[in-house]
Scaffold this motif. Structure first.
Motif, PDB file in Angstrom:
ATOM      1  N   GLY A  13       0.488   1.958   6.832  1.00 29.63           N
ATOM      2  CA  GLY A  13       1.907   1.907   6.479  1.00 29.63           C
ATOM      3  C   GLY A  13       2.288   3.067   5.565  1.00 29.63           C
ATOM      4  N   SER A  14       3.282   2.808   4.718  1.00 26.81           N
ATOM      5  CA  SER A  14       3.801   3.859   3.833  1.00 26.81           C
ATOM      6  C   SER A  14       2.724   4.365   2.873  1.00 26.81           C
ATOM      7  CB  SER A  14       4.957   3.299   3.006  1.00 26.81           C
ATOM      8  OG  SER A  14       5.909   2.698   3.843  1.00 26.81           O
ATOM      9  N   THR A  15       1.978   3.447   2.304  1.00 29.99           N
ATOM     10  CA  THR A  15       1.002   3.841   1.278  1.00 29.99           C
ATOM     11  C   THR A  15      -0.098   4.693   1.904  1.00 29.99           C
ATOM     12  OG1 THR A  15       1.374   1.561   0.534  1.00 29.99           O
ATOM     13  CG2 THR A  15      -0.125   2.894  -0.755  1.00 29.99           C
ATOM     14  N   TYR A  16      -0.606   4.230   3.046  1.00 32.70           N
ATOM     15  CA  TYR A  16      -1.636   4.998   3.752  1.00 32.70           C
ATOM     16  C   TYR A  16      -1.121   6.402   4.078  1.00 32.70           C
ATOM     17  CZ  TYR A  16      -4.493   6.851   7.451  1.00 32.70           C
ATOM     18  OH  TYR A  16      -5.283   7.692   8.198  1.00 32.70           O
ATOM     19  N   PRO A 100      -0.765  -0.870  -1.316  1.00 30.55           N
ATOM     20  CA  PRO A 100       0.627  -1.309  -1.424  1.00 30.55           C
ATOM     21  C   PRO A 100       0.754  -2.240  -2.629  1.00 30.55           C
ATOM     22  CG  PRO A 100      -0.484  -2.425   0.412  1.00 30.55           C
ATOM     23  CD  PRO A 100      -1.455  -1.430  -0.142  1.00 30.55           C
ATOM     24  N   TYR A 102       1.581  -5.600  -4.092  1.00 34.23           N
ATOM     25  CA  TYR A 102       1.761  -6.995  -3.687  1.00 34.23           C
ATOM     26  C   TYR A 102       1.946  -7.829  -4.954  1.00 34.23           C
ATOM     27  CZ  TYR A 102       0.202  -5.986   1.136  1.00 34.23           C
ATOM     28  OH  TYR A 102       0.095  -5.500   2.422  1.00 34.23           O
ATOM     29  N   CYS A 103       3.104  -8.458  -5.086  1.00 32.71           N
ATOM     30  CA  CYS A 103       3.393  -9.277  -6.265  1.00 32.71           C
ATOM     31  C   CYS A 103       3.092  -8.521  -7.551  1.00 32.71           C
ATOM     32  CB  CYS A 103       2.634 -10.608  -6.197  1.00 32.71           C
ATOM     33  SG  CYS A 103       3.037 -11.524  -4.709  1.00 32.71           S
ATOM     34  N   LEU A 104       3.653  -7.333  -7.627  1.00 39.07           N
ATOM     35  CA  LEU A 104       3.616  -6.460  -8.807  1.00 39.07           C
ATOM     36  C   LEU A 104       2.231  -5.907  -9.159  1.00 39.07           C
ATOM     37  CD1 LEU A 104       6.053  -8.428 -11.182  1.00 39.07           C
ATOM     38  CD2 LEU A 104       6.619  -6.522  -9.670  1.00 39.07           C
ATOM     39  N   GLY A 143      10.732  -2.240  -4.126  1.00 38.83           N
ATOM     40  CA  GLY A 143      11.691  -2.031  -5.208  1.00 38.83           C
ATOM     41  C   GLY A 143      11.050  -1.766  -6.543  1.00 38.83           C
ATOM     42  N   SER A 144      10.125  -2.649  -6.965  1.00 40.81           N
ATOM     43  CA  SER A 144       9.504  -2.409  -8.275  1.00 40.81           C
ATOM     44  C   SER A 144       8.064  -2.924  -8.313  1.00 40.81           C
ATOM     45  CB  SER A 144      10.337  -3.062  -9.385  1.00 40.81           C
ATOM     46  OG  SER A 144      10.016  -4.409  -9.492  1.00 40.81           O
ATOM     47  N   VAL A 172       9.928   2.623  -1.991  1.00 40.25           N
ATOM     48  CA  VAL A 172      10.335   3.232  -0.699  1.00 40.25           C
ATOM     49  C   VAL A 172      11.449   2.452  -0.002  1.00 40.25           C
ATOM     50  CG1 VAL A 172       8.157   4.458  -0.287  1.00 40.25           C
ATOM     51  CG2 VAL A 172       8.409   2.089   0.531  1.00 40.25           C
ATOM     52  N   ALA A 174      11.335  -0.078   1.891  1.00 42.76           N
ATOM     53  CA  ALA A 174      10.978  -0.239   3.307  1.00 42.76           C
ATOM     54  C   ALA A 174       9.742  -1.116   3.444  1.00 42.76           C
ATOM     55  CB  ALA A 174      10.716   1.128   3.927  1.00 42.76           C
TER      56      ALA A 174
HETATM   57  C1  LIG Z   1       2.580  -9.942  -0.014  1.00 46.45           C
HETATM   58  C2  LIG Z   1       3.584  -8.892  -0.382  1.00 46.45           C
HETATM   59  C3  LIG Z   1       3.984  -8.785  -1.687  1.00 46.45           C
HETATM   60  C4  LIG Z   1       4.903  -7.800  -2.060  1.00 46.45           C
HETATM   61  N1  LIG Z   1       5.244  -7.672  -3.371  1.00 46.45           N
HETATM   62  C5  LIG Z   1       6.124  -6.707  -3.752  1.00 46.45           C
HETATM   63  C6  LIG Z   1       6.501  -6.558  -5.113  1.00 46.45           C
HETATM   64  O1  LIG Z   1       6.031  -7.231  -6.012  1.00 46.45           O
HETATM   65  N2  LIG Z   1       7.416  -5.603  -5.417  1.00 46.45           N
HETATM   66  C7  LIG Z   1       8.000  -4.815  -4.460  1.00 46.45           C
HETATM   67  O2  LIG Z   1       8.833  -3.991  -4.796  1.00 46.45           O
HETATM   68  N3  LIG Z   1       7.615  -4.905  -3.163  1.00 46.45           N
HETATM   69  C8  LIG Z   1       6.701  -5.827  -2.778  1.00 46.45           C
HETATM   70  N4  LIG Z   1       6.312  -5.915  -1.460  1.00 46.45           N
HETATM   71  C9  LIG Z   1       6.773  -4.889  -0.504  1.00 46.45           C
HETATM   72  C10 LIG Z   1       5.744  -3.769  -0.342  1.00 46.45           C
HETATM   73  O3  LIG Z   1       5.172  -3.409  -1.571  1.00 46.45           O
HETATM   74  C11 LIG Z   1       6.360  -2.478   0.258  1.00 46.45           C
HETATM   75  O4  LIG Z   1       7.016  -2.775   1.450  1.00 46.45           O
HETATM   76  C12 LIG Z   1       5.317  -1.405   0.441  1.00 46.45           C
HETATM   77  O5  LIG Z   1       5.947  -0.168   0.645  1.00 46.45           O
HETATM   78  C13 LIG Z   1       4.410  -1.718   1.625  1.00 46.45           C
HETATM   79  O6  LIG Z   1       3.460  -0.687   1.781  1.00 46.45           O
HETATM   80  P1  LIG Z   1       2.712  -0.439   3.167  1.00 46.45           P
HETATM   81  O7  LIG Z   1       3.769   0.083   4.144  1.00 46.45           O
HETATM   82  O8  LIG Z   1       1.694   0.567   2.860  1.00 46.45           O
HETATM   83  O9  LIG Z   1       2.163  -1.751   3.598  1.00 46.45           O
HETATM   84  C14 LIG Z   1       5.420  -6.900  -1.066  1.00 46.45           C
HETATM   85  C15 LIG Z   1       5.003  -7.049   0.257  1.00 46.45           C
HETATM   86  C16 LIG Z   1       4.099  -8.020   0.606  1.00 46.45           C
HETATM   87  C17 LIG Z   1       3.656  -8.126   2.053  1.00 46.45           C
END
Ligand SMILES: Cc1cc2nc3c(=O)[nH]c(=O)nc-3n(C[C@H](O)[C@H](O)[C@H](O)COP(=O)(O)O)c2cc1C
Length: 249
Positions: A13-16, A100, A102-104, A143-144, A172, A174
């Protein structure tokens, strides 16, 4: 130039994609053209390579708290898989961690990886090679929370002894790489170029005061037999760290 990437997720995804952009800019493309030095010469010669591990694909376990590693690192029930990753980590010039948010915080698989490598911490058996490494830690969030994620992973690397850590957390807005706006992707492209240049340009990585103080405290603890046991103490003794030797040059 060897870049080893540890991804706290299996998916791309975005992080990768951000992590991979930085790695490719370090080993392959022309971003280092303005930098002089042997690393760039290597890069231009195309001798760099990227080794990637995905979690949980490459280490699908949680620490079970058996403390067997404290007596003998090879006694960890997951030693073989862990060692496959850590021997690459130990031979890397640059480490890139991605997770990524996940839950801050970092993803569960990334947290599990950090738990499973706790005997690399300065409180136990830090590896000498870590004290001269460069690392980049990356997280995206919607978002944060990305900065908190990056901070948590960086803290573990600090305890491994890694002296130079570049942090990159970004919102991002997204759920996937394709979902990121063009404007944001342009910013990411600029940022990844800047980070690749900065890390390539960094020579003479030096251990900072905070690491020296922590190491001194851990050394006092080992000397006074307040550590985690005889095996850790013996390790410190064998490294010469209870005498005058230090893991940095
Ligand atoms: C289980 C889970 C928890 C998440 N927790 C947060 C969070 O705490 N704050 C936030 O801004 N986004 C949160 N997100 C959104 C992801 O951080 C965000 O979409 C990120 O860019 C995903 O990266 P990826 O594309 O590499 O998977 C969460 C997503 C998932 C699936």
């Amino acid at each position: 130039m060897k870049v080893v990437m540890i991804h706290g997720q299996n998916h791309k995804g975005s992080t990768y994609n951000i992590g991979r952009q930085i790695a490719e800019k370090i080993v392959g493309s022309g971003v280092g053209d303005k930098i002089t030095g042997s690393e760039v010469a290597e890069k231009i010669a195309g001798s760099g390579n990227i080794v990637e591990f995905f979690l949980p694909r490459d280490l699908n376990h949680f620490c079970i708290g058996c403390y067997k590693c404290i007596e003998d690192v090879t006694a960890c029930p997951f030693f073989e898989e862990k060692n496959r990753i850590m021997s690459e980590v130990e031979s890397a010039d640059i480490l890139i961690f991605t997770s990524p948010t996940y839950c801050l915080r970092e993803s569960g698989p990334m947290k599990s990886f950090l738990d499973l490598t706790f005997n690399y911490w300065m409180s136990h058996r830090p590896r000498q090679c870590m004290f001269s490494k460069k690392a980049i830690v990356i997280s995206t969030c919607a978002g944060s929370g990305a900065n908190k994620t990056v901070k948590a992973i960086s803290e573990a690397l600090f305890y491994w002894g890694v002296p130079y850590i570049v942090k990159y957390g970004i919102g991002v807005q997204a759920m996937s790489w394709d979902g990121i706006s063009d404007k944001k992707k342009q910013k990411i492209d600029k940022d990844t170029t800047r980070i690749a240049r900065k890390v390539l340009a960094k020579k003479n990585v030096r251990v900072g005061g905070k690491t020296r103080v922590l190491f001194a405290l851990m050394r006092m603890m080992q000397k006074a037999n307040f550590g985690s046991g005889e095996a850790d103490r013996k390790y410190w003794e064998e490294q010469g760290w209870l005498d005058k030797k230090r893991p940095w040059g």
